[in-house]
Design a protein around this motif. Sequence first.
Motif, mmCIF file in Angstrom:
data_model
loop_
_atom_site.group_PDB
_atom_site.id
_atom_site.type_symbol
_atom_site.label_atom_id
_atom_site.label_comp_id
_atom_site.label_asym_id
_atom_site.label_seq_id
_atom_site.Cartn_x
_atom_site.Cartn_y
_atom_site.Cartn_z
ATOM 1 N N HIS A 100 40.034 47.628 38.278
ATOM 2 C CA HIS A 100 41.025 48.697 38.153
ATOM 3 C C HIS A 100 40.958 49.552 39.403
ATOM 4 N N SER A 157 52.264 49.757 33.048
ATOM 5 C CA SER A 157 51.280 49.297 32.066
ATOM 6 C C SER A 157 50.056 48.752 32.798
ATOM 7 N N GLY A 158 48.979 48.512 32.057
ATOM 8 C CA GLY A 158 47.761 47.984 32.671
ATOM 9 C C GLY A 158 47.991 46.640 33.353
ATOM 10 N N ARG A 161 49.996 47.151 36.566
ATOM 11 C CA ARG A 161 49.162 47.701 37.641
ATOM 12 C C ARG A 161 48.295 46.613 38.267
ATOM 13 N N GLN A 162 47.762 45.717 37.438
ATOM 14 C CA GLN A 162 46.967 44.621 37.992
ATOM 15 C C GLN A 162 47.810 43.724 38.893
ATOM 16 N N ASN A 185 41.385 45.056 31.070
ATOM 17 C CA ASN A 185 42.074 46.215 30.493
ATOM 18 C C ASN A 185 43.543 45.935 30.186
ATOM 19 N N VAL A 186 43.865 44.672 29.923
ATOM 20 C CA VAL A 186 45.247 44.317 29.618
ATOM 21 C C VAL A 186 45.302 43.531 28.321
#
Length: 271
Positions: A100, A157-158, A161-162, A185-186
């Motif tokens: 992250h 969203s997670g 972002r990734q 974290n997704v």
Amino acid sequence: MAGQDPMPEHTHPHGADDQARVVIEMEHVSFAYNAVPVLEDVNLKVVEREFIGIIGPNGGGKTTLLRLILGLLQPGTGRILVFGRPPARAASMLGYVPQHMQFDRDFPVSVLDVVLMSLAGRAGLGPYRRRHLRAAEEALDTVELLHYRDRPFAGLSGGQRQRVLIARALAADPRMLLFDEPTANVDTSAGEKLYQILARLNRKMTILVVSHDIGFVHQYITSVVCVNRRVRIHPTSALDGRNITELYGEDMSLIRHDHRCSREGHTCLNS
């Protein structure tokens, strides 16, 4: 490993000449934190365009292995070559995607701004040049987020972002991508999307992924590197419920322990 039958040499998944395509080579590498051994006598070769999953128990040394390859840590003993040179000299050819990104949610940074961060050192002083903007846009298009370029990064969203962090790494035109827990974290759907993107990228570059998400192993990757202080590499096979207690100490199956190990190429667990 003493008493082990000879096994064939490490081979490229597509049958290419390994010696001409080795991108990571580790020989008798050991590392310790404050005199506590973390990795011992690691011997590992990775060849071009492999998709490697790095798995193992917590504290087994997975992230340490990744940091050694990136040149962020120096081995206590042994030698590491990445693209035929010490890791620090290969840094420009590596793209690293962390689990992250630490950021201030109130800071007004856009998706495009985040991707351009990987090119800041190349742009020099002043505004980004046209070629830098084009590289960032092409990277966002690759991860299917070009239409999000002007949106606030904090509003994604997670999983999104990734994907932006993947684009940030891609914009610098790496030859290898390294990931640390990309799906931690997704949700399941976003994680599946991430691995589909990585599978496409793997057609032209080598990919290494540290993951606790053991379910991805059978579907996407070409080889599994098991890390528990020592290292062993295996071909991929589907989950089937058989024991692999030598790695996790649990009734769980991920891989078959067969032809990818050799006396010269890889050190086996608990040998």
